[in-house]
Write an enzyme that holds these catalytic residues in place. Structure first.
Site, PDB file in Angstrom:
ATOM      1  N   CYS A   1      27.090  -4.650 -19.443  1.00 35.10           N
ATOM      2  CA  CYS A   1      28.191  -5.612 -19.389  1.00 35.10           C
ATOM      3  C   CYS A   1      27.720  -6.929 -18.807  1.00 35.10           C
ATOM      4  CB  CYS A   1      29.349  -5.053 -18.563  1.00 35.10           C
ATOM      5  SG  CYS A   1      30.780  -6.154 -18.484  1.00 35.10           S
TER       6      CYS A   1
ATOM      7  N   CYS B   1      30.289  -8.616 -16.561  1.00 32.30           N
ATOM      8  CA  CYS B   1      30.377  -8.023 -15.224  1.00 32.30           C
ATOM      9  C   CYS B   1      29.202  -8.437 -14.346  1.00 32.30           C
ATOM     10  CB  CYS B   1      30.396  -6.495 -15.329  1.00 32.30           C
ATOM     11  SG  CYS B   1      31.605  -5.816 -16.474  1.00 32.30           S
ATOM     12  N   ASP B   2      27.989  -8.410 -14.910  1.00 37.61           N
ATOM     13  CA  ASP B   2      26.782  -8.494 -14.090  1.00 37.61           C
ATOM     14  C   ASP B   2      25.926  -9.739 -14.319  1.00 37.61           C
ATOM     15  OD1 ASP B   2      27.457  -5.998 -13.060  1.00 37.61           O
ATOM     16  OD2 ASP B   2      26.354  -4.930 -14.618  1.00 37.61           O
TER      17      ASP B   2
END
Length: 321
Positions: A137, A140-141
Site C-alpha cells: 500500500c 499507507c506507507d
C-alpha cells in the site's frame, strides 16, 4: 442441541469497518453481535506504524488502534464472538449464519465487513521483508520513503497509480513488469511515461527481496529476466507489490450480487446490497480507496442504514396491525 444466537444486527468482520458499524449500532440500542472471523482486527493488526489515521499527532500502532476500537465497541454494548462463518442463508429473514464452532447465528439484519487482502508474490524473502521495506500500500506507507529509491511491482491500474503517487515522495521510482506492455488504462500509462521521475523495467519479475543492514531492512531486489532467466540486482529502499486485491466474498457467491472482481455491489451512496436487510462496508465493497478511515466511514454508514431499515420495518408492522 444446536446453540442458536439471535440478534437484530450481526456484523461479519472486526476491522475498522465492522467495529465502526458496531459502535454506531450499539449506540442506537441495537445490541449488535460482531463475529470476528479468522483475522480479528482485520488488516491493521498486521500493520505496525500508522501515521494517517485522524486524531493522532504521533505514529500509532495498528494492533493498538484495533484494540482500542474493539474496547470502545464493547463499552457501548457490542457482543464480540470468536467464530468463523462457514455458510449463510440469505433467502429469508431472519438470516441464518452457520459458525465453524457449530453455533447458528440468527439475525434480522446483516452487515458484511469481511474486507479484502492484498495479493502478494508469495516469496519467502518477501514475507521476511514485510514491514521492513516490502509493502502492498503506497498510500499507507509511501510517506516513510521520502527522498528514497522505491520500486512498484505490477502492470495494472493499481501499479501505475501507486507509482505515480510515490513520485510525491520519491525522485526515483521504478515500475517492474513481467511483460512488455502494461494492462493499465491508456490515460494512466500516458501520465506514467511522461513523468521524469519514473522509469520502467520491462520483462522482469522479482526473484528475491534482498535485506541488509542493522536492523535488517530492504536494500535491493533481485530481478529475473522473463525471457532469458538472467538475474540482475537493483538497489531500492522500498518495494510496493501492486498486483491487486482479493475481497473476502467466497461465502456470498451466488447469494448476493458481486461485481466482476468479486466485490459486493451496493446502491450508490449507501451500503445497501441487492438483498433487503443485508449491508456491506469497508474493503469488501470498496476497490478504490481501501483506507482504514474510509472503511470506518462506510461502517458508520452501514449502521445508520441498518437503523433506518429496522425502524421502517417496525413502522410497517405497526401500521399493518
Amino acid at each position: 442441541m444446536t446453540n442458536i444466537v439471535s440478534t437484530r444486527v450481526a456484523i461479519l468482520g472486526s476491522g475498522p469497518a465492522g467495529l465502526s458499524a458496531a459502535i454506531y449500532a450499539a449506540r442506537a440500542g441495537l445490541a449488535p453481535v460482531v463475529i470476528q472471523g479468522i483475522q480479528p482486527g482485520g488488516q491493521l493488526t498486521t500493520t505496525t506504524d500508522v501515521e494517517n489515521y485522524p486524531g493522532f499527532r504521533d505514529v500509532i500502532q495498528g494492533p493498538w488502534l484495533m484494540e482500542e476500537m474493539q474496547a470502545q465497541a464493547e463499552h457501548v454494548g457490542t457482543k464480540m464472538v470468536w467464530d468463523y462463518i462457514v455458510d449463510v442463508d440469505l433467502s429469508r429473514r431472519p438470516f441464518r449464519l452457520q459458525g465453524d464452532s457449530g453455533t447458528v447465528y440468527s439475525c434480522d439484519t446483516l452487515v458484511i465487513a469481511t474486507g479484502a487482502q492484498a495479493k502478494w508474490l508469495g516469496l519467502p524473502s518477501e514475507e521476511m521483508m514485510k514491514g521492513k521495506g516490502a509493502s502492498a500500500c503506497a498510500t499507507c506507507d509511501g510517506f516513510f520513503y521520502r527522498g528514497k529509491k522505491v520500486a512498484v511491482i505490477g502492470g495494472g491500474n493499481t501499479a501505475v497509480e501507486e507509482a505515480l503517487y510515490l513520485t510525491n515522495h520519491s525522485h526515483d521510482v521504478t515500475l517492474i513488469h513481467r511483460r512488455d506492455t502494461l494492462r493499465a488504462e491508456r490515460i494512466l500509462q500516458d501520465r506514467l511515461f511522461a513523468h521524469p521521475n519514473v522509469k520502467v523495467i520491462w520483462n522482469h519479475e522479482v526473484a528475491e527481496f534482498v535485506g541488509g543492514g542493522q536492523p535488517e531492512a530492504l536494500v535491493g531486489l533481485d530481478l529475473r529476466d522473463t525471457r532469458t532467466g538472467a538475474i540482475t540486482r537493483i538497489d531500492v529502499d522500498g518495494a510496493f507489490v501492486a498486483i491487486g486485491h482479493k475481497p473476502a466474498t467466497e461465502l456470498f457467491q451466488g447469494k448476493i450480487k458481486l461485481d466482476e472482481d468479486g466485490y459486493i455491489e451496493v446502491v450508490t451512496g449507501t451500503t445497501r446490497t441487492n438483498v433487503e436487510g443485508v449491508f456491506a462496508c469497508g474493503d469488501v465493497m470498496d476497490k478504490v480507496y481501501r483506507q482504514a478511515v474510509t472503511a470506518a466511514g462506510t461502517g458508520c454508514m452501514a449502521a445508520l442504514d441498518v437503523e433506518r431499515f429496522l425502524a421502517a420495518q417496525e413502522y410497517e408492522a405497526l401500521a399493518a396491525e
